[in-house]
Design a protein around this motif. Structure first.
Motif, PDB file in Angstrom:
ATOM      1  N   ASP A  35       0.839  -1.194   0.000  1.00 22.91           N
ATOM      2  CA  ASP A  35       0.000   0.000   0.000  1.00 22.91           C
ATOM      3  C   ASP A  35       0.875   1.246   0.000  1.00 22.91           C
ATOM      4  O   ASP A  35       1.800   1.373   0.809  1.00 22.91           O
ATOM      5  N   GLY A  36       0.575   2.157  -0.920  1.00 24.66           N
ATOM      6  CA  GLY A  36       1.336   3.398  -1.005  1.00 24.66           C
ATOM      7  C   GLY A  36       2.466   3.368  -1.997  1.00 24.66           C
ATOM      8  O   GLY A  36       3.097   4.407  -2.237  1.00 24.66           O
ATOM      9  N   ALA A  37       2.750   2.213  -2.592  1.00 28.44           N
ATOM     10  CA  ALA A  37       3.820   2.113  -3.603  1.00 28.44           C
ATOM     11  C   ALA A  37       3.226   2.345  -4.989  1.00 28.44           C
ATOM     12  O   ALA A  37       2.157   1.827  -5.319  1.00 28.44           O
ATOM     13  N   ALA A  38       3.926   3.112  -5.808  1.00 29.03           N
ATOM     14  CA  ALA A  38       3.462   3.386  -7.167  1.00 29.03           C
ATOM     15  C   ALA A  38       3.471   2.109  -7.998  1.00 29.03           C
ATOM     16  O   ALA A  38       4.380   1.279  -7.884  1.00 29.03           O
ATOM     17  N   GLN A  39       2.446   1.936  -8.838  1.00 27.19           N
ATOM     18  CA  GLN A  39       2.335   0.756  -9.684  1.00 27.19           C
ATOM     19  C   GLN A  39       2.628   1.100 -11.130  1.00 27.19           C
ATOM     20  O   GLN A  39       2.233   2.166 -11.616  1.00 27.19           O
ATOM     21  N   ILE A  40       3.298   0.166 -11.807  1.00 28.86           N
ATOM     22  CA  ILE A  40       3.573   0.298 -13.241  1.00 28.86           C
ATOM     23  C   ILE A  40       3.033  -0.952 -13.922  1.00 28.86           C
ATOM     24  O   ILE A  40       3.503  -2.075 -13.649  1.00 28.86           O
ATOM     25  N   ALA A  41       2.029  -0.794 -14.759  1.00 23.24           N
ATOM     26  CA  ALA A  41       1.470  -1.936 -15.479  1.00 23.24           C
ATOM     27  C   ALA A  41       2.474  -2.455 -16.492  1.00 23.24           C
ATOM     28  O   ALA A  41       3.141  -1.671 -17.187  1.00 23.24           O
ATOM     29  N   LEU A  42       2.602  -3.769 -16.579  1.00 22.64           N
ATOM     30  CA  LEU A  42       3.495  -4.399 -17.550  1.00 22.64           C
ATOM     31  C   LEU A  42       2.704  -4.864 -18.763  1.00 22.64           C
ATOM     32  O   LEU A  42       1.581  -5.361 -18.624  1.00 22.64           O
ATOM     33  N   PRO A  43       3.281  -4.728 -19.972  1.00 23.95           N
ATOM     34  CA  PRO A  43       2.595  -5.261 -21.160  1.00 23.95           C
ATOM     35  C   PRO A  43       2.393  -6.766 -21.022  1.00 23.95           C
ATOM     36  O   PRO A  43       3.259  -7.486 -20.514  1.00 23.95           O
ATOM     37  N   ARG A  44       1.246  -7.231 -21.481  1.00 18.46           N
ATOM     38  CA  ARG A  44       0.927  -8.654 -21.413  1.00 18.46           C
ATOM     39  C   ARG A  44       1.230  -9.326 -22.743  1.00 18.46           C
ATOM     40  O   ARG A  44       1.167  -8.707 -23.806  1.00 18.46           O
ATOM     41  N   LEU A  45       1.519 -10.616 -22.679  1.00 17.41           N
ATOM     42  CA  LEU A  45       1.903 -11.343 -23.893  1.00 17.41           C
ATOM     43  C   LEU A  45       0.778 -11.371 -24.911  1.00 17.41           C
ATOM     44  O   LEU A  45       1.030 -11.383 -26.115  1.00 17.41           O
ATOM     45  N   ALA A  46      -0.459 -11.385 -24.436  1.00 16.35           N
ATOM     46  CA  ALA A  46      -1.587 -11.431 -25.366  1.00 16.35           C
ATOM     47  C   ALA A  46      -1.661 -10.185 -26.239  1.00 16.35           C
ATOM     48  O   ALA A  46      -2.287 -10.208 -27.303  1.00 16.35           O
ATOM     49  N   ALA A  47      -1.038  -9.095 -25.791  1.00 14.10           N
ATOM     50  CA  ALA A  47      -1.102  -7.837 -26.542  1.00 14.10           C
ATOM     51  C   ALA A  47       0.082  -7.641 -27.478  1.00 14.10           C
ATOM     52  O   ALA A  47       0.170  -6.609 -28.156  1.00 14.10           O
TER      53      ALA A  47
ATOM     54  N   ARG B  31       9.105  -0.337  -4.787  1.00 16.65           N
ATOM     55  CA  ARG B  31       9.301  -0.538  -3.350  1.00 16.65           C
ATOM     56  C   ARG B  31      10.384   0.389  -2.802  1.00 16.65           C
ATOM     57  O   ARG B  31      10.304   0.852  -1.672  1.00 16.65           O
ATOM     58  N   ALA B  32      11.436   0.654  -3.600  1.00 15.64           N
ATOM     59  CA  ALA B  32      12.523   1.528  -3.139  1.00 15.64           C
ATOM     60  C   ALA B  32      13.133   2.242  -4.334  1.00 15.64           C
ATOM     61  O   ALA B  32      13.367   1.620  -5.379  1.00 15.64           O
TER      62      ALA B  32
ATOM     63  N   ARG C  22      12.872  -4.453   7.324  1.00 17.36           N
ATOM     64  CA  ARG C  22      12.173  -3.263   7.795  1.00 17.36           C
ATOM     65  C   ARG C  22      10.827  -3.718   8.360  1.00 17.36           C
ATOM     66  O   ARG C  22       9.769  -3.550   7.744  1.00 17.36           O
ATOM     67  N   LEU C  23      10.868  -4.323   9.532  1.00 19.35           N
ATOM     68  CA  LEU C  23       9.727  -5.049  10.071  1.00 19.35           C
ATOM     69  C   LEU C  23       8.520  -4.157  10.318  1.00 19.35           C
ATOM     70  O   LEU C  23       7.374  -4.636  10.285  1.00 19.35           O
ATOM     71  N   ALA C  24       8.735  -2.880  10.561  1.00 20.50           N
ATOM     72  CA  ALA C  24       7.601  -1.979  10.768  1.00 20.50           C
ATOM     73  C   ALA C  24       6.732  -1.873   9.523  1.00 20.50           C
ATOM     74  O   ALA C  24       5.544  -1.512   9.620  1.00 20.50           O
ATOM     75  N   GLU C  25       7.301  -2.188   8.355  1.00 22.89           N
ATOM     76  CA  GLU C  25       6.548  -2.117   7.102  1.00 22.89           C
ATOM     77  C   GLU C  25       5.904  -3.456   6.738  1.00 22.89           C
ATOM     78  O   GLU C  25       5.327  -3.595   5.656  1.00 22.89           O
TER      79      GLU C  25
ATOM     80  N   TRP D 121      12.368   4.372   0.631  1.00 24.07           N
ATOM     81  CA  TRP D 121      11.454   3.240   0.658  1.00 24.07           C
ATOM     82  C   TRP D 121      10.006   3.703   0.534  1.00 24.07           C
ATOM     83  O   TRP D 121       9.629   4.772   1.013  1.00 24.07           O
ATOM     84  N   HIS D 122       9.205   2.835  -0.097  1.00 23.44           N
ATOM     85  CA  HIS D 122       7.805   3.170  -0.339  1.00 23.44           C
ATOM     86  C   HIS D 122       6.922   1.977   0.026  1.00 23.44           C
ATOM     87  O   HIS D 122       7.248   0.832  -0.290  1.00 23.44           O
ATOM     88  N   GLY D 123       5.792   2.266   0.654  1.00 29.33           N
ATOM     89  CA  GLY D 123       4.758   1.258   0.821  1.00 29.33           C
ATOM     90  C   GLY D 123       4.841   0.459   2.104  1.00 29.33           C
ATOM     91  O   GLY D 123       5.893   0.345   2.738  1.00 29.33           O
ATOM     92  N   VAL D 124       3.690  -0.098   2.458  1.00 33.69           N
ATOM     93  CA  VAL D 124       3.542  -0.985   3.608  1.00 33.69           C
ATOM     94  C   VAL D 124       2.911  -2.278   3.121  1.00 33.69           C
ATOM     95  O   VAL D 124       1.943  -2.264   2.350  1.00 33.69           O
ATOM     96  N   ALA D 125       3.453  -3.406   3.556  1.00 34.14           N
ATOM     97  CA  ALA D 125       3.025  -4.711   3.049  1.00 34.14           C
ATOM     98  C   ALA D 125       1.608  -5.039   3.491  1.00 34.14           C
ATOM     99  O   ALA D 125       1.211  -4.782   4.632  1.00 34.14           O
ATOM    100  N   SER D 126       0.854  -5.629   2.564  1.00 33.71           N
ATOM    101  CA  SER D 126      -0.485  -6.112   2.894  1.00 33.71           C
ATOM    102  C   SER D 126      -0.383  -7.335   3.793  1.00 33.71           C
ATOM    103  O   SER D 126       0.646  -8.010   3.858  1.00 33.71           O
TER     104      SER D 126
END
Length: 551
Positions: A50-62, A158-159, A234-237, A281-286
């Motif tokens: 949560d809080g980490a930026a996402q980058i969509a990856l191209p899929r093989l079907a495309a 993540r970082a 980084r156990l707090a995350e 560092w970015h994000g907290v683990a679900s």
């Protein structure tokens, strides 16, 4: 789990040996595991930050049919052994690497239940492995550490790392969420996480070869440095509601990618530590499991005892040249073959493999300086015990496939008093131990594999018999390497079975010492660490299949 290793190597080795003995299945009792399972409360199969930026990856079907990447992935599976001009590293090729190795391949459903299948197999389909990519110098991507989300085929930043310049760089760091396996398998879960690490490393090696890239383990980077690089220290995350062990990840293996087609340049622990120390560092683990019912402290103990230390780059294992395939063998396009891999649930007990199929498959299990065997740094240690049920031209019975002359020399005097060790004409290295009546063989195979029908209805079953004491003489971290080699063999078996229109399935449940006793092996010089079956699968028509990614 603490990220600290035991200071005393002798004490650490004792922990590893005690764990191995304690987690053996026996006829009298199985290894310690949960008394009950609530499948509605299964640990989360996917993690995100949560809080980490996402980058969509191209899929093989495309992929555009006229593109270079599309053409590379439609080559015959056999072409993985041939040199290919390396494809450029960009979002599309990174997406292909990950989808072919760790991505989803289908969704299955039966009644109200729905579950995902992935390119990399896993014990119980529980998938403890998480993947992080170390990226630098790649257009459109900030230098840093990225977490892979297979359910959406996306990267999470993540970082962020300081830009160091130079050409493009890519490495894959694998961790394991051991609680995903422990939830079902209890104390034996550590073994399965190591097998799954081997499966995942093998899957990545096949995928890298499809792109003209190489891939190699970096054993000189110790567990502590890997944990720091991945940020899993980084156990707090990684917050836990009840117990930390359900949420933490264990650093497993770092794989460097050779983007030029040559072996990758070794990575230095000090350089990676500096990257992690200066990272943003970015994000907290679900959450993985908010309400665990059991506690298995032995897993944390063996994990700490078997961690590796930073060291010098070891010399590469000396392997024979790759073996040529027969004309027309593995002519299927590699992308559908890799993504079509499935674990068999039942086998046709009347189907017989041809001798040509069996011979070709065994030839691909011998270590060679190519795909997938060059991914692991350790010397190969596993010989193969085969329970041959139905192969045309072979008498049903027990067979041995040594994978080096040294293994044969070590095993021959221990087996010679009980077995005849006859060579099989036309099948290099294969030795017949004993012929058995089909019904007797079926009873033995079924009984030794926790009474599972798969072992008796398959065309053949395999036990991976490892040089246990000799490997552990190098230190307790070799315990992980032994299991990873077994997982790598399993990955090769999965794909080579598909080449011949068959299916495989891994078997982690077997009675350890009774397997050794069958061969007359005493002590711990040789230990069986993983079993596998190959045959013609019978599909359950009641199970529905949906695409992995609904484009």
């Amino acid at each position: 789990m603490s990220t600290q290793t035991l200071p005393d190597p002798a004490a650490a080795l004792a922990v590893v040996r005690d764990y191995h003995q304690r987690t053996k299945h026996r006829f009298a009792a199985y290894a310690h595991g949960p008394g009950t399972l609530d499948w509605d409360a299964q640990p989360a199969p996917f993690r995100h930050f949560d809080g980490a930026a996402q980058i969509a990856l191209p899929r093989l079907a495309a992929l555009a049919p006229g593109s270079v990447l599309y053409a590379a992935l439609q080559r015959p599976f056999a072409a993985l052994d041939d040199p290919l001009p390396p494809l450029p590293v960009d979002l599309a090729s990174i997406g292909a690497l990950l989808q072919l190795s760790l991505g989803l391949t289908a969704w299955k459903s039966y009644g109200p239940d729905r579950w995902a299948l992935r390119a990399n197999p896993s014990s119980g389909n529980l998938h403890p492995i998480e993947a992080y990519l170390l990226l630098g110098g790649i257009d459109g991507l900030v230098d840093g550490l990225y977490h892979y989300r297979p359910e959406s085929h996306a990267l999470e930043l993540r970082a962020s790392h300081a830009t160091t310049g130079g050409g493009p760089r890519l490495a894959v760091l694998l961790t394991s969420v051991m609680w995903r396996e422990a939830w079902k398998y209890g104390e034996r879960a550590f073994r399965y996480c190591q097998l799954d690490t081997g499966h995942a490393a093998g899957a990545l090696r096949y995928a890298a070869a499809a792109l003209g890239w190489t891939l190699a383990e970096q054993p000189q980077v110790g567990s502590g440095s890997l944990a720091q690089l991945a940020g899993i220290d980084r156990l707090a995350e990684f917050p836990a509601r009840k117990r930390a062990e359900t949420e933490v990840e264990e650093a497993e293996i770092l794989l460097a990618v050779g983007l030029t087609g040559a072996p990758p340049t070794p990575l230095a622990a000090a350089e990676l530590q500096a990257l992690a120390a200066s990272a943003q560092w970015h994000g907290v683990a679900s959450s993985i499991d908010r309400h665990p019912l059991y506690h298995w402290p032995l897993i944390a103990e063996v994990a700490a005892a078997s961690r590796g230390e930073d060291g010098a780059v070891p010399p590469a294992a000396v392997l024979a040249p790759p073996r040529p395939r027969a004309p027309g063998e593995a002519a299927q396009p590699l992308q559908p073959l890799i993504l079509g891999r499935r674990s068999a649930q039942r086998f046709d007990h009347q189907h017989r493999m041809t001798l040509a199929q069996f011979t070709a498959l065994l030839a691909r299990l011998q270590p060679a300086a190519g795909v997938p065997w060059d991914v692991c740094a350790a010397t190969p240690r596993a010989a193969l015990l085969l329970f041959v049920n139905r192969v045309e031209g072979l008498v049903p019975g027990l067979y041995l496939l040594p994978r080096s002359e040294a293994q044969l020399s070590a095993l021959r005097p221990q087996l010679a008093e009980r077995f005849r060790l006859w060579p099989i004409p036309g099948i290099e290295s294969l030795l017949q131990l004993a012929a058995l009546e089909p019904l007797a063989l079926a009873r033995i195979a079924r009984a030794l594999h926790c009474h599972q029908e798969l072992a008796s209805t398959a065309c053949f079953a395999v036990g991976m018999l490892c040089e246990f004491d000799a490997a552990l003489a190098a230190g307790p971290a070799a315990y992980r390497a032994l299991h990873r080699e077994a997982g790598l063999i399993g990955q090769a078996l999965y794909l080579e079975a598909e080449v011949h229109g068959l299916r495989g399935t891994g078997i982690g449940c077997f009675f350890d010492d009774p397997v050794h006793e069958l061969l007359g092996l005493a002590g711990t010089a040789w230990q069986s660490l993983y079993h596998f079956t190959v045959g013609r699968a019978l599909d359950d028509a009641r199970i529905e299949t949906a695409p992995a990614y609904p484009d």
